[in-house]
Design an enzyme around this catalytic site. Structure first.
Site, PDB file in Angstrom:
ATOM      1  N   SER A  10      13.295  -5.519  44.463  1.00 53.26           N
ATOM      2  CA  SER A  10      12.250  -5.000  44.330  1.00 53.26           C
ATOM      3  C   SER A  10      11.154  -6.031  44.764  1.00 53.26           C
ATOM      4  O   SER A  10      11.202  -7.241  44.382  1.00 53.26           O
ATOM      5  CB  SER A  10      11.841  -3.989  42.792  1.00 53.26           C
ATOM      6  OG  SER A  10      10.525  -3.871  42.947  1.00 53.26           O
ATOM      7  N   HIS A  11       9.888  -5.472  45.235  1.00 52.61           N
ATOM      8  CA  HIS A  11       8.858  -6.392  45.469  1.00 52.61           C
ATOM      9  C   HIS A  11       8.243  -6.828  44.184  1.00 52.61           C
ATOM     10  O   HIS A  11       7.433  -7.661  44.120  1.00 52.61           O
ATOM     11  CB  HIS A  11       7.895  -5.880  46.414  1.00 52.61           C
ATOM     12  CG  HIS A  11       8.108  -5.788  47.841  1.00 52.61           C
ATOM     13  ND1 HIS A  11       9.224  -4.991  48.328  1.00 52.61           N
ATOM     14  CD2 HIS A  11       7.977  -6.548  48.935  1.00 52.61           C
ATOM     15  CE1 HIS A  11       9.496  -5.346  49.478  1.00 52.61           C
ATOM     16  NE2 HIS A  11       8.660  -6.239  49.962  1.00 52.61           N
TER      17      HIS A  11
END
Length: 132
Positions: A10-11
């Site tokens: 995930s960012h």
């Protein structure tokens, strides 16, 4: 039936950590890892993904879930940074991040074959959230 590890890419560090925490509660015993965020900044890093993949037990198939396209790109790049013994058992799953990872973790806890675990994750894309 294969054992399955799940890697969340995930960012957002908070999103990755929060999802892994949720999965641990829903599917205790499933091997879970995350490679999320760039310190306190948003982003993903192929070397962090490669490190997470290499933490998975050697006997497990590895499923990678991602939030956005560049996270998928970094997951693909990570496969080039890992030995074939890791890359060859890694599957980047095209499924919604949260719903797909939840479905996969529950299926993995039930010790379904890896193809069935992936199918459950991908099917999460079409499961309505509100039943009428």
């Amino acid at each position: 039936m294969a054992d399955v590890s799940i890697v969340v890419v995930s960012h957002s560090r908070q999103l990755g950590e929060g999802l892994v925490k949720l999965l641990r509660q829903l599917a205790p015993g499933v091997d879970l890892h995350q490679a999320a965020g760039l310190g306190e900044e948003l982003g993903t890093d192929a070397t962090a993904v490669a490190a997470a993949l290499q933490q998975c037990p050697e006997t497990n198939d590895i499923l990678v879930f991602f939030d956005l396209g560049s996270a998928a790109m970094n997951a693909e790049m990570a496969l080039e940074l890992t030995p074939q013994s890791v890359a060859g058992r890694t599957h980047i799953v095209d499924a919604p991040l949260v719903e797909g990872a939840v479905a996969a973790a529950v299926a993995a806890r039930s010790r379904l074959p890896v193809a069935d675990v992936i199918q459950q994750a991908e099917a999460a894309r079409t499961v309505p959230k509100i039943l009428s």
